[in-house]
Design a protein around this motif. Structure first.
Motif, short mmCIF file in Angstrom:
data_model
loop_
_atom_site.label_atom_id
_atom_site.label_comp_id
_atom_site.label_asym_id
_atom_site.label_seq_id
_atom_site.Cartn_x
_atom_site.Cartn_y
_atom_site.Cartn_z
N UNK A 1 0.87 -1.18 0.00
CA UNK A 1 0.00 0.00 0.00
C UNK A 1 0.90 1.23 0.00
N UNK A 2 0.77 2.06 -1.01
CA UNK A 2 1.61 3.26 -1.09
C UNK A 2 1.73 3.74 -2.52
N UNK A 3 2.76 4.53 -2.77
CA UNK A 3 2.98 5.07 -4.12
C UNK A 3 4.07 4.26 -4.81
N UNK A 4 3.67 3.52 -5.85
CA UNK A 4 4.58 2.65 -6.57
C UNK A 4 4.60 2.95 -8.07
N UNK A 5 3.55 3.57 -8.58
CA UNK A 5 3.51 4.00 -9.99
C UNK A 5 2.60 5.23 -10.03
N UNK A 6 3.20 6.40 -9.90
CA UNK A 6 2.44 7.63 -9.74
C UNK A 6 2.22 8.34 -11.08
N UNK A 7 1.54 9.44 -11.00
CA UNK A 7 1.28 10.29 -12.16
C UNK A 7 1.48 11.74 -11.73
N UNK A 8 2.77 12.08 -11.46
CA UNK A 8 3.10 13.39 -10.92
C UNK A 8 2.28 13.62 -9.65
N UNK A 9 1.46 14.69 -9.62
CA UNK A 9 0.68 14.97 -8.41
C UNK A 9 -0.80 14.64 -8.58
N UNK A 10 -1.13 13.73 -9.47
CA UNK A 10 -2.53 13.39 -9.69
C UNK A 10 -3.16 12.83 -8.41
N UNK A 11 -4.41 13.19 -8.18
CA UNK A 11 -5.17 12.65 -7.05
C UNK A 11 -5.93 11.42 -7.52
N UNK A 12 -5.80 10.33 -6.78
CA UNK A 12 -6.49 9.11 -7.16
C UNK A 12 -5.70 7.89 -6.75
N UNK A 13 -6.19 6.74 -7.16
CA UNK A 13 -5.56 5.49 -6.75
C UNK A 13 -5.89 4.40 -7.76
N UNK A 14 -5.12 3.33 -7.71
CA UNK A 14 -5.41 2.15 -8.52
C UNK A 14 -5.29 0.92 -7.65
N UNK A 15 -5.96 -0.13 -8.07
CA UNK A 15 -5.91 -1.41 -7.39
C UNK A 15 -5.39 -2.44 -8.39
N UNK A 16 -4.43 -3.26 -7.95
CA UNK A 16 -3.88 -4.31 -8.79
C UNK A 16 -3.91 -5.63 -8.03
N UNK A 17 -4.37 -6.66 -8.71
CA UNK A 17 -4.33 -8.01 -8.15
C UNK A 17 -3.53 -8.90 -9.09
N UNK A 18 -2.68 -9.75 -8.54
CA UNK A 18 -2.00 -10.79 -9.32
C UNK A 18 -2.39 -12.14 -8.74
N UNK A 19 -2.97 -12.97 -9.58
CA UNK A 19 -3.35 -14.32 -9.19
C UNK A 19 -2.10 -15.20 -9.15
N UNK A 20 -1.86 -15.86 -8.03
CA UNK A 20 -0.60 -16.56 -7.83
C UNK A 20 -0.73 -18.06 -7.99
N UNK A 21 0.26 -18.63 -8.67
CA UNK A 21 0.50 -20.06 -8.58
C UNK A 21 1.79 -20.23 -7.78
N UNK A 22 2.25 -21.47 -7.63
CA UNK A 22 3.44 -21.68 -6.79
C UNK A 22 4.67 -20.99 -7.36
N UNK A 23 4.81 -20.98 -8.68
CA UNK A 23 5.99 -20.37 -9.29
C UNK A 23 5.98 -18.86 -9.11
N UNK A 24 4.84 -18.22 -9.41
CA UNK A 24 4.77 -16.76 -9.24
C UNK A 24 4.94 -16.37 -7.78
N UNK A 25 4.40 -17.18 -6.88
CA UNK A 25 4.57 -16.90 -5.45
C UNK A 25 6.05 -16.94 -5.07
N UNK A 26 6.75 -17.95 -5.54
CA UNK A 26 8.17 -18.08 -5.21
C UNK A 26 8.97 -16.89 -5.76
N UNK A 27 8.67 -16.47 -6.97
CA UNK A 27 9.40 -15.36 -7.57
C UNK A 27 9.06 -14.03 -6.89
N UNK A 28 7.82 -13.90 -6.46
CA UNK A 28 7.42 -12.68 -5.74
C UNK A 28 8.15 -12.59 -4.40
N UNK A 29 8.40 -13.73 -3.79
CA UNK A 29 9.07 -13.76 -2.49
C UNK A 29 10.59 -13.69 -2.59
#
Length: 588
Positions: free
Chosen positions: A300-328
């Motif tokens: 939760x925070x600023x990871x891909x901003x748009x200068x000083x734009x007000x707003x937010x986005x939500x991102x979900x990544x569906x995990x399998x065992x491989x993606x989980x391992x790489x994320x960790x």
């Protein structure tokens, strides 16, 4: 849009903002980042690049910090190519980043799915492959609001970059081969969905003006990272209502079942308070808990901003065992630290030799060839015409940006100004014996190096093709000018894959060339050919107002793009108008 509103920014000269950003960023993180190459736009990991490892290059426009250079470091990206604000890095920036991290087994390029990024990274890949460096691409396309699922290849990349970069970086750090790193990055891309909402605009440093207008009680659902309009505008809802709207669209595609795992990113766009982001995350968790879906990891925070734009986005990544391992998998960058690196891992990077200076572009001396001398456009007059184009583009910068602010991201005038100033600068170095072809080559390199947006590759290709078309001429007559214009137009069409009716600059170029060619066939003078081109461009420019955009960022608007002139078509008209006026003045 109220053009009287001026925003306040803590900057120095706008033209120096990227160099100063890089200086400050590298200075703040000298243990993680360094700059390599002559352009000063390749930020490279102090740790990470090593022999036998696939190099990971990320990149895109500035203004999205910490993306993209914030993700450079051990276990994630090896280098970032840094573009101007909201504009792709140029091929030269990308090539330098790739050369700095090439470990002998190829590189993977990761970037958002925007026209400018696709064009510039593709041109860079062509150059790298000619030099023997294998290249693979992954264009992140996670924004569900930007195209329907049946056309998901057209979707733009927004905050989902975060997950795709992380997975690819981990795969490369673990020693996976080139094809496997690419495949895993693509798998992350397929498993990731995002959607955003904007409450207020941002402003480009060069203009200091909001890039779109929105009511005090309104929100834009599906807004893009550059201020591109979303799918609809409506009254501002509560945090839970807005979150449900975004989550519903994401879950409709990811098909997540009870017992499955996801990673969650709630991302602020630049001026949204942490309190609001956590309120949004609270609702995301409630929704996932109700479905029996486990949140494996969250940010939760600023990871891909748009200068000083007000707003937010939500991102979900569906995990399998491989993606989980790489994320960790551990990583250490200015913007993201996961786990910890062992002493052995910290010391396993190679000592890289400084990059060799890039070879300069040699000026072509055509005086030894027999060239056609008929025509009143001499190389000197041609340069005066090009200088005049630069002056007119700069004079119309605000108008062009206003047009772009309605159906794009509001930077077209700024981008064109940067490119044409670079052209004007390079024209000062032209030697007295250079031909129009040689001048065009100089212009192409200058424009491409200065401009990373889609305009860079398009105009560079136009100049190169146009110069080649008249390589047998010293001066241009009416027929020669028509050939020059036709080749420039065809170069843009070939590079950009746009056709008449797509609502792009082509809609001004094609009628201009048709009118010029017809005039030349009648034996018209050079001035008459240009007048015909100018008039054709004006008709084509005005006609774009009735068109629905089918290319570029404005294609996401659909019917909302109707009723507005295309900014690329407008700058084409300004270009031909300036060329005509300058020639008339030179011959008067």
């Amino acid at each position: 849009m109220n053009q009287d509103i001026k925003t306040k920014k803590l900057i120095n000269a706008p033209e120096n903002i990227i160099a100063e950003l890089i200086e400050g960023m590298v200075g703040a993180h000298p243990d993680m980042l360094r700059v390599e190459g002559e352009t000063g736009r390749a930020i490279v990991a102090v740790e990470g690049p090593r022999d036998g490892k696939v190099g990971i290059i990320v990149g895109g426009g500035s203004g999205h910090e910490p993306a993209f250079a914030g993700y450079v470091g051990r276990g994630l990206a090896d280098a970032a190519a840094v573009g101007n604000v909201f504009a792709s890095p140029s091929p030269s920036h990308i090539v330098e980043a790739a050369r700095a991290v090439d470990g002998g087994v190829g590189v993977v390029m990761l970037y958002g799915n925007y026209t400018g990024d696709v064009l510039n990274f593709t041109m860079a890949a062509e150059e790298l492959e000619q030099a023997g460096i294998p290249v693979r691409h992954v264009a992140v396309a996670d924004d569900v609001a930007s195209a329907p699922v049946e056309r998901k290849a057209e979707r733009r990349g927004i905050a989902g970059d975060f997950f795709v970069f992380k997975v690819a970086g981990a795969a490369a750090d673990l020693g996976e081969p080139l094809a496997r790193v690419e495949a895993l990055a693509q798998a992350a891309n397929e498993a990731t969905r995002s959607m955003g909402v904007a409450l207020g605009p941002c402003s480009l440093p060069q203009t200091g003006r909001p890039n779109f207008s929105i009511g005090d009680d309104e929100m834009e659902i599906g807004m893009g990272l550059h201020g591109e309009p979303g799918i609809r505008r409506e009254k501002l809802g509560t945090a839970d209502e807005v979150t449900d709207t975004l989550v519903d669209a994401i879950l409709a595609e990811l098909d997540i079942k009870a017992g499955e795992r996801v990673a969650v990113l709630v991302n602020g766009l630049g001026s949204t308070a942490q309190i609001e982001l956590y309120v949004i995350f609270r609702r995301v968790k409630q929704r996932l808990d109700a479905l029996g879906v486990e949140i494996h990891a969250s940010w939760v925070g600023e990871y891909a901003t748009s200068l000083e734009m007000a707003g937010a986005s939500i991102t979900l990544m569906k995990l399998d065992d491989t993606l989980k391992m790489l994320l960790d998998h551990p990583c250490r960058t200015p913007a993201l630290v996961v786990g910890g690196l062992s002493k052995a891992e910290e010391g396993s990077t190679r000592n890289r030799k400084p990059l060799k200076p890039a070879e300069g572009t040699a000026t072509v001396n055509e005086t030894s060839r027999a060239l056609i001398t008929e025509g009143d456009v001499t190389p000197a007059i041609f340069m005066a015409m090009m200088n005049a184009v630069g002056e007119q583009i700069i004079a119309e910068k605000n108008w062009l940006s206003e047009l772009d602010g309605i159906i794009g991201d509001g930077d077209h005038g700024v981008t064109m100004e940067i490119g044409w100033k670079a052209v004007q600068h390079t024209l000062k170095d032209v030697q007295t014996d250079e031909t129009i072809e040689s001048i065009c080559k100089r212009m192409a390199k200058a424009f491409l190096d200065a401009v990373g947006a889609s305009s860079g590759p398009l105009y560079a290709t136009a100049f190169l093709r146009a110069g080649t078309a008249v390589s047998n001429r010293l001066n241009l007559d009416g027929a020669g000018m028509a050939e020059w214009l036709a080749a420039a137009c065809q170069g843009i069409r070939d590079r950009g894959r746009a056709e008449p009716g797509d609502k792009t600059m082509i809609d001004a170029w094609v009628p201009a060339v048709e009118a010029a060619t017809q005039a030349a066939a009648r034996g018209a003078s050079t001035v008459e050919v240009l007048i015909a081109a100018r008039e054709g461009a004006e008709v084509g420019m005005k006609a774009t107002s009735a068109l629905e955009s089918r290319r570029g960022r404005s294609a996401k608007l659909g019917a909302r793009s109707v009723g507005h002139i295309d900014p690329g078509a407008a700058s084409t008209f300004v270009t031909l108008r300036a060329m005509t006026a300058a020639l008339e003045k030179a011959l008067s």
